[in-house]
Design a protein around this motif. Structure first.
Motif, short mmCIF file in Angstrom:
data_model
loop_
_atom_site.label_atom_id
_atom_site.label_comp_id
_atom_site.label_asym_id
_atom_site.label_seq_id
_atom_site.Cartn_x
_atom_site.Cartn_y
_atom_site.Cartn_z
N THR A 219 0.84 -1.20 0.00
CA THR A 219 0.00 0.00 0.00
C THR A 219 0.87 1.25 0.00
O THR A 219 2.01 1.23 0.50
CB THR A 219 -0.91 0.03 1.22
OG1 THR A 219 -0.10 -0.05 2.41
CG2 THR A 219 -1.88 -1.13 1.20
N GLU A 222 -2.70 4.37 3.67
CA GLU A 222 -3.38 3.56 4.66
C GLU A 222 -4.40 4.43 5.39
O GLU A 222 -4.26 5.64 5.44
CB GLU A 222 -2.40 2.97 5.68
CG GLU A 222 -1.37 2.01 5.10
CD GLU A 222 -0.19 2.72 4.45
OE1 GLU A 222 0.32 2.21 3.43
OE2 GLU A 222 0.21 3.79 4.96
N THR A 225 -11.06 1.99 6.43
CA THR A 225 -11.65 1.25 5.31
C THR A 225 -13.08 0.82 5.59
O THR A 225 -13.72 0.23 4.72
CB THR A 225 -10.81 -0.01 5.00
OG1 THR A 225 -10.79 -0.85 6.16
CG2 THR A 225 -9.39 0.35 4.61
N GLN A 234 -3.21 -2.35 7.90
CA GLN A 234 -4.12 -2.19 6.76
C GLN A 234 -4.64 -3.57 6.34
O GLN A 234 -3.89 -4.55 6.30
CB GLN A 234 -3.37 -1.53 5.59
CG GLN A 234 -4.24 -1.14 4.41
CD GLN A 234 -5.07 0.12 4.66
OE1 GLN A 234 -5.04 0.69 5.75
NE2 GLN A 234 -5.82 0.53 3.65
N ASP A 240 -10.82 -3.27 -0.05
CA ASP A 240 -10.58 -2.46 1.14
C ASP A 240 -9.13 -2.00 1.25
O ASP A 240 -8.86 -0.86 1.66
CB ASP A 240 -10.95 -3.25 2.40
CG ASP A 240 -12.36 -3.80 2.38
OD1 ASP A 240 -12.80 -4.23 1.30
OD2 ASP A 240 -13.01 -3.81 3.43
N SER A 244 -8.79 3.35 1.08
CA SER A 244 -8.80 4.03 2.38
C SER A 244 -9.54 5.35 2.26
O SER A 244 -9.39 6.09 1.29
CB SER A 244 -7.37 4.28 2.85
OG SER A 244 -6.72 3.07 3.15
#
Length: 380
Positions: A219, A222, A225, A234, A240, A244
């Motif tokens: 990612t 972060e 979600t 995360q 998801d 974010s």
């Protein structure tokens, strides 16, 4: 007004897209996935319905469809997500800055490097040029489905074969190809990144990253979600992991209406219509020695756009003259200086003729007259 800047964003938008966007702002005001009340759940269902449409269109699983802000956002998620220390990447010599810049940025850290493959009019030669650059550290090939400057279509299916054989991730920038070309994950592309507001006829501020799930991505953002809220890490699950914060809910829903519009029209019919207008434009101006074209013919293996210049005018100057007459096109370097260098227009840029499904033959004929008129007043 005659709008011919559809390679930047399509305009007008289909009526169902506008209606869907309006309805979403009125009827789907809850935050999807952020509450258990009825309005939130209805909004979440509307977003999921759009996700299903996008998944079907590109041959993805619904959970592997990530809504993004635009294609650049999607490409950054994919490129920076695939990177590991000392990784090697390969891109083409006609890439948009949405590919070139994040790839170059990653090369400044962790021993990451990249190579640039030379594209030619021979697809097999282009593939060989990519293949020669592969080494033991090559992690991904990232390339455009079609150039936003020349319209050239790259041989993604052939590149997919060599990527699959070597377990290399193939990431496609489909911003200029989606909606006029059939692009599916089943073609061997591992990740498709695209804009929602161009050939998919969705609103601006929308994009997609679709993955086949074969490569885990880190990612770069972060946050909340709406799921796994007790966990400090995360989530691993898609979408998801890469969605974010609150997504552009009304845009995502309206993008689904854009997909419906493309499916009804079909990519084949849209391509045929736009290609015929480009062919008309090209053939009507090619005999004018005041007009500079950059291919000997208008070839079928291009997405529908034509770069050109008028006399000794800077492309932005000529575009301004057209704008004053009610013809809206983009002059300049189109955020793709590498493609302009290859085309030989690195000093003046080019004007880009880019019709849409809504562009008519009469509009193009009017524009052709304007091109000849401005050409008469210019000097070579």
């Amino acid at each position: 007004m005659v709008y011919l800047d559809n390679a930047a964003t399509t305009y007008p938008k289909p009526i169902p897209v506008i209606a869907s966007m309006s309805r979403a702002m009125v009827d789907y005001g809850g935050n999807p996935g952020r509450a258990g009340h009825k309005l939130s759940m209805e909004t979440a269902q509307a977003v999921f319905n759009s996700r299903l449409k996008c998944a079907e269109f590109f041959g993805a699983e619904p959970e592997n469809v990530v809504f993004t802000l635009n294609c650049t956002h999607a490409l950054n998620l994919a490129i920076k997500g695939i990177i590991t220390p000392s990784a090697h990447l390969i891109i083409s010599d006609i890439e948009h800055n949405a590919v070139l810049r994040p790839v170059h940025a990653t090369s400044k850290e962790n021993g990451v490097s990249y190579s640039i493959a030379r594209t030619t009019n021979d697809d097999d030669e282009t593939v060989r040029n990519f293949e020669k650059l592969i080494n033991s550290r090559t992690k991904a090939i990232i390339c455009t489905a079609a150039s936003n400057v020349t319209g050239k279509i790259l041989p993604l299916k052939k590149l997919a074969i060599i990527c699959r054989e070597r377990k290399i991730c193939l990431i496609a920038d489909a911003a200029q190809g989606a909606g006029v070309l059939k692009l599916r994950l089943s073609d061997g592309i591992n990740i498709i990144c695209t804009a929602g507001h161009k050939g998919l006829y969705g609103p601006m501020g929308t994009g997609l990253m679709l993955t086949d799930g074969k490569f885990r991505l880190k990612t770069i953002i972060e946050g909340g979600t709406g799921s796994f809220s007790k966990e400090i890490e995360q989530p691993e699950v898609l979408p998801d992991r890469f969605e974010s914060g609150t997504i552009n809910t009304s845009g995502a829903i309206a993008l689904g209406a854009g997909i419906d519009f493309i499916k009804e029209k079909t990519t084949e019919r849209i391509y045929k219509h736009e290609h015929s207008l480009c062919e008309l434009f090209y053939n009507e101006i090619k005999q004018n020695n005041k007009i500079h074209l950059y291919t000997d013919t208008y070839e079928a293996n291009r997405v529908p756009l034509v770069p050109f210049n008028v006399g000794n005018l800077e492309s932005s100057e000529a575009a301004a003259l057209f704008s004053n007459q009610g013809f809206y096109l983009r002059g300049g370097f189109h955020c793709a200086f590498s493609a302009h260098k290859k085309m030989g227009t690195q000093s003046i840029g080019a004007i880009r003729f880019a019709p849409s499904v809504f562009t008519t033959r009469n509009e193009v004929l009017l524009f052709i007259k304007a091109v000849h008129k401005i050409g008469e007043k210019s000097t070579n």
